[in-house]
Design an enzyme around this catalytic site. Structure first.
Site, mmCIF file in Angstrom:
data_model
loop_
_atom_site.group_PDB
_atom_site.id
_atom_site.type_symbol
_atom_site.label_atom_id
_atom_site.label_comp_id
_atom_site.label_asym_id
_atom_site.label_seq_id
_atom_site.Cartn_x
_atom_site.Cartn_y
_atom_site.Cartn_z
ATOM 1 N N SER A 124 28.005 67.465 -0.312
ATOM 2 C CA SER A 124 28.010 67.710 1.137
ATOM 3 C C SER A 124 27.886 69.198 1.422
ATOM 4 O O SER A 124 28.380 70.037 0.649
ATOM 5 C CB SER A 124 29.343 67.200 1.691
ATOM 6 O OG SER A 124 29.543 67.651 2.995
ATOM 7 N N TYR A 148 38.991 66.227 1.490
ATOM 8 C CA TYR A 148 37.665 65.619 1.340
ATOM 9 C C TYR A 148 36.686 66.652 0.768
ATOM 10 O O TYR A 148 35.996 66.393 -0.234
ATOM 11 C CB TYR A 148 37.136 65.088 2.687
ATOM 12 C CG TYR A 148 35.670 64.740 2.605
ATOM 13 C CD1 TYR A 148 35.258 63.592 1.941
ATOM 14 C CD2 TYR A 148 34.695 65.596 3.134
ATOM 15 C CE1 TYR A 148 33.909 63.294 1.813
ATOM 16 C CE2 TYR A 148 33.347 65.296 3.013
ATOM 17 C CZ TYR A 148 32.960 64.146 2.351
ATOM 18 O OH TYR A 148 31.627 63.860 2.213
ATOM 19 N N LYS A 152 34.692 67.034 -3.138
ATOM 20 C CA LYS A 152 33.264 67.221 -3.427
ATOM 21 C C LYS A 152 33.066 68.434 -4.338
ATOM 22 O O LYS A 152 32.269 68.410 -5.280
ATOM 23 C CB LYS A 152 32.467 67.401 -2.130
ATOM 24 C CG LYS A 152 32.406 66.150 -1.268
ATOM 25 C CD LYS A 152 31.642 65.029 -1.959
ATOM 26 C CE LYS A 152 31.616 63.749 -1.158
ATOM 27 N NZ LYS A 152 31.123 62.590 -1.905
HETATM 28 P P1 NAD Z 1 30.037 55.070 3.808
HETATM 29 O O1 NAD Z 1 31.515 54.996 3.955
HETATM 30 O O2 NAD Z 1 29.209 54.363 4.818
HETATM 31 O O3 NAD Z 1 29.604 54.536 2.358
HETATM 32 C C1 NAD Z 1 30.417 54.705 1.224
HETATM 33 C C2 NAD Z 1 30.472 53.358 0.516
HETATM 34 O O4 NAD Z 1 31.271 53.499 -0.660
HETATM 35 C C3 NAD Z 1 31.119 52.264 1.372
HETATM 36 O O5 NAD Z 1 30.287 51.120 1.358
HETATM 37 C C4 NAD Z 1 32.450 51.982 0.669
HETATM 38 O O6 NAD Z 1 32.828 50.637 0.800
HETATM 39 C C5 NAD Z 1 32.134 52.377 -0.765
HETATM 40 N N1 NAD Z 1 33.274 52.819 -1.579
HETATM 41 C C6 NAD Z 1 34.175 53.798 -1.309
HETATM 42 N N2 NAD Z 1 35.025 53.929 -2.328
HETATM 43 C C7 NAD Z 1 34.656 53.036 -3.271
HETATM 44 C C8 NAD Z 1 35.138 52.704 -4.567
HETATM 45 N N3 NAD Z 1 36.191 53.319 -5.097
HETATM 46 N N4 NAD Z 1 34.501 51.737 -5.262
HETATM 47 C C9 NAD Z 1 33.427 51.095 -4.750
HETATM 48 N N5 NAD Z 1 32.926 51.372 -3.525
HETATM 49 C C10 NAD Z 1 33.545 52.327 -2.809
HETATM 50 O O7 NAD Z 1 29.648 56.619 3.724
HETATM 51 P P2 NAD Z 1 28.225 57.319 3.752
HETATM 52 O O8 NAD Z 1 28.136 58.075 5.011
HETATM 53 O O9 NAD Z 1 27.165 56.372 3.394
HETATM 54 O O10 NAD Z 1 28.430 58.383 2.594
HETATM 55 C C11 NAD Z 1 27.973 58.155 1.272
HETATM 56 C C12 NAD Z 1 28.332 59.358 0.418
HETATM 57 O O11 NAD Z 1 27.742 60.519 0.989
HETATM 58 C C13 NAD Z 1 29.835 59.639 0.342
HETATM 59 O O12 NAD Z 1 30.139 60.075 -0.968
HETATM 60 C C14 NAD Z 1 30.027 60.758 1.339
HETATM 61 O O13 NAD Z 1 31.133 61.558 1.026
HETATM 62 C C15 NAD Z 1 28.730 61.513 1.184
HETATM 63 N N6 NAD Z 1 28.380 62.309 2.368
HETATM 64 C C16 NAD Z 1 28.345 61.701 3.590
HETATM 65 C C17 NAD Z 1 28.041 62.459 4.719
HETATM 66 C C18 NAD Z 1 28.063 61.841 6.095
HETATM 67 O O14 NAD Z 1 28.227 62.566 7.068
HETATM 68 N N7 NAD Z 1 27.879 60.530 6.235
HETATM 69 C C19 NAD Z 1 27.749 63.816 4.586
HETATM 70 C C20 NAD Z 1 27.774 64.396 3.320
HETATM 71 C C21 NAD Z 1 28.093 63.618 2.213
HETATM 72 C C1 WQD Z 2 29.357 67.859 14.698
HETATM 73 C C2 WQD Z 2 29.571 68.794 15.879
HETATM 74 C C3 WQD Z 2 31.891 69.116 16.431
HETATM 75 C C4 WQD Z 2 32.642 64.995 17.694
HETATM 76 C C5 WQD Z 2 31.437 66.234 9.258
HETATM 77 C C6 WQD Z 2 32.162 66.562 7.987
HETATM 78 C C7 WQD Z 2 31.175 66.971 6.920
HETATM 79 C C8 WQD Z 2 30.067 65.913 6.745
HETATM 80 C C9 WQD Z 2 29.472 65.502 8.062
HETATM 81 C C10 WQD Z 2 30.671 64.468 4.969
HETATM 82 C C11 WQD Z 2 30.724 69.778 15.680
HETATM 83 C C12 WQD Z 2 31.166 68.426 17.561
HETATM 84 C C13 WQD Z 2 32.031 66.153 17.227
HETATM 85 C C14 WQD Z 2 33.069 64.925 19.053
HETATM 86 C C15 WQD Z 2 32.232 67.149 19.388
HETATM 87 N N1 WQD Z 2 30.593 64.712 6.192
HETATM 88 N N2 WQD Z 2 31.839 67.220 18.074
HETATM 89 N N3 WQD Z 2 32.839 66.023 19.860
HETATM 90 O O1 WQD Z 2 32.154 68.243 11.552
HETATM 91 O O2 WQD Z 2 29.751 68.990 11.232
HETATM 92 O O3 WQD Z 2 30.719 67.370 9.680
HETATM 93 O O4 WQD Z 2 30.497 65.163 9.006
HETATM 94 O O5 WQD Z 2 30.442 65.201 4.047
HETATM 95 O O6 WQD Z 2 31.891 67.155 5.760
HETATM 96 O O7 WQD Z 2 33.056 67.630 8.244
HETATM 97 O O8 WQD Z 2 30.223 66.632 11.962
HETATM 98 O O9 WQD Z 2 29.640 64.992 13.661
HETATM 99 O O10 WQD Z 2 32.087 65.558 13.289
HETATM 100 O O11 WQD Z 2 30.587 67.238 14.356
HETATM 101 O O12 WQD Z 2 32.064 68.111 20.171
HETATM 102 O O13 WQD Z 2 33.632 63.922 19.509
HETATM 103 O O14 WQD Z 2 29.933 68.006 17.021
HETATM 104 O O15 WQD Z 2 32.829 70.040 16.928
HETATM 105 O O16 WQD Z 2 30.367 70.971 16.285
HETATM 106 P P1 WQD Z 2 30.788 67.922 11.144
HETATM 107 P P2 WQD Z 2 30.661 66.007 13.319
#
Ligand code: NAD
Ligand code: WQD
Length: 331
Positions: A124, A148, A152
């Site tokens: 991330s 979190y 990572k």
């Molecule tokens: P998500 O929660 O939709 O998908 C994650 C999946 O993993 C889910 O289906 C959940 O059931 C499964 N899971 C969790 N722990 C598990 C375990 N121990 N064993 C088996 N399955 C398990 O999330 P996503 O948004 O699709 O994110 C996928 C990956 O990308 C995650 O590692 C997340 O940290 C990373 N990521 C997400 C974002 C974001 O904003 N969505 C941003 C950066 C990184």
């Molecule tokens: C985006 C912008 C908020 C909600 C998070 C995790 C990051 C990654 C992605 C996994 C910011 C603003 C938000 C609301 C708002 N996940 N906001 N009102 O914080 O950039 O990232 O998700 O890896 O690790 O931290 O994403 O969508 O929460 O926020 O004003 O109700 O929207 O302040 O500027 P963020 P977000």
């Protein structure tokens, strides 16, 4: 290739499974459904017109993972499974560290034992901390503000050390920026449990009338209009990034930002959503959210140069596809 996709029933994983199947790969999904539903797997198959193998298992379970690797001849692993709610990670740090770090260790160990060389990891942009934008892969990482983010950072470190000790391993760390949007069919998308933490699903639920109004967290940042700036990336582009990463895997550790390279403020996103969908999104300005940074966007040039990958979908398409999913979603 025959690919193990952990977390393949989740938001990014499900879109990536579709992209993998369309590119001719076979997919085995391992997901414990702690944040997703079994129907997502049916929908992957429906969109791609191909079958996947699904196991409802916890990927921290080393004995089960060992059996899985014995029963299948995997050529690569894409490890999405993880817990991802930043606020919850502060309340339940042990759960987050255990789930996100142990899963990475168990899978890496299984890869080494069973001779599976290719490993793609969901990292991330949060690992950069409050660095100078745009974020570049070579930057020194700054501390993140929550378990979190640290899970990572630690997973990246574990995979890097493993690749040093086992030179056959080919590890790619993909640092995603802010994934939004959904498959254009509206069959799969992001369906967060409870009230969404992230901006786009929150905006979509306000537009639907499920939530009353958006709270914009701060308008006093040093940004274009004072609201937070992020690099939103369409989940379909992100999914393609995994297919391209898999095609280019090479021994050692390779790190890529997956973002568009463009920043969009909260108010810009709200207005784009309104225009793209012909809807109103009521909002109010409230104080900053703890732990937020002003700006976060990628230097996305390395992925373009080395993987031939570039995000092609803009903010209007992201808003349209997010709404297309939300408006039909029954949940
Ligand atoms: P998500 O929660 O939709 O998908 C994650 C999946 O993993 C889910 O289906 C959940 O059931 C499964 N899971 C969790 N722990 C598990 C375990 N121990 N064993 C088996 N399955 C398990 O999330 P996503 O948004 O699709 O994110 C996928 C990956 O990308 C995650 O590692 C997340 O940290 C990373 N990521 C997400 C974002 C974001 O904003 N969505 C941003 C950066 C990184
Ligand atoms: C985006 C912008 C908020 C909600 C998070 C995790 C990051 C990654 C992605 C996994 C910011 C603003 C938000 C609301 C708002 N996940 N906001 N009102 O914080 O950039 O990232 O998700 O890896 O690790 O931290 O994403 O969508 O929460 O926020 O004003 O109700 O929207 O302040 O500027 P963020 P977000």
């Amino acid at each position: 290739m025959n690919i193990l996709v952990t977390g393949g029933a989740g938001y990014i994983g499900s879109h990536t499974c579709v992209a993998l199947l369309k590119a001719g790969h076979s997919v085995v999904i391992a997901d414990n459904l702690c944040n997703s539903k079994r129907e997502a797997v049916d929908r992957i198959e429906e969109i791609a017109g191909k079958k996947v193998i699904f196991y409802k298992i916890n990927v921290t379970d080393s004995a089960l993972i060992d059996i899985l690797f014995s029963n299948h001849q995997f050529e690569g692993v894409i490890h999405f499974a993880g817990l991802k709610a930043v606020g919850e990670s502060v309340e339940k740090p042990i759960d987050y560290y255990y789930n996100n770090i142990v899963s990475t260790m168990v899978l890496t160990q299984a890869c080494v034992k069973h001779g599976v060389a290719k490993f793609v990891f969901s990292s991330s942009a949060t690992v950069y901390g409050d660095n100078q934008v745009p974020f570049v892969e070579t930057m020194k990482l700054l501390p993140t503000t929550n378990p979190y983010g640290e899970s990572k950072v630690m997973s990246e470190r574990i995979l890097t050390d493993a690749a040093t000790a086992h030179p056959d391993l080919a590890v790619t760390l993909l640092r995603y920026f802010n994934p939004v949007g959904a498959h254009p069919s509206g069959l799969i998308g992001e369906a967060p449990n409870g009230i969404p933490n992230n901006l786009m699903p929150y905006v979509a639920q306000v537009a639907k009338g499920k939530l009353e109004k958006l709270r914009v967290f701060g308008n006093d940042y040093g940004t274009i209009d004072g609201t937070g700036v992020r690099d939103y990336i369409h989940v379909m582009d992100l999914a393609q990034g995994h297919v391209d990463a898999l095609d280019h895997l090479a021994p050692g550790v390779h790190i890529y930002n997956l973002g568009t390279g463009r920043g969009t403020s909260v108010l810009e996103l709200v207005h784009a959503f309104e225009e793209a969908n012909g809807l109103k999104v009521p909002f109010e300005i409230v104080p900053r959210r703890a732990g937020d940074i002003a700006s976060c966007y990628a230097d996305a040039s390395k992925a373009e140069q080395e993987l031939g990958w570039k995000a092609s979908r803009g903010i209007v398409e992201m808003c349209r596809d997010s709404w297309n999913f939300e408006k039909n979603f029954k949940g």
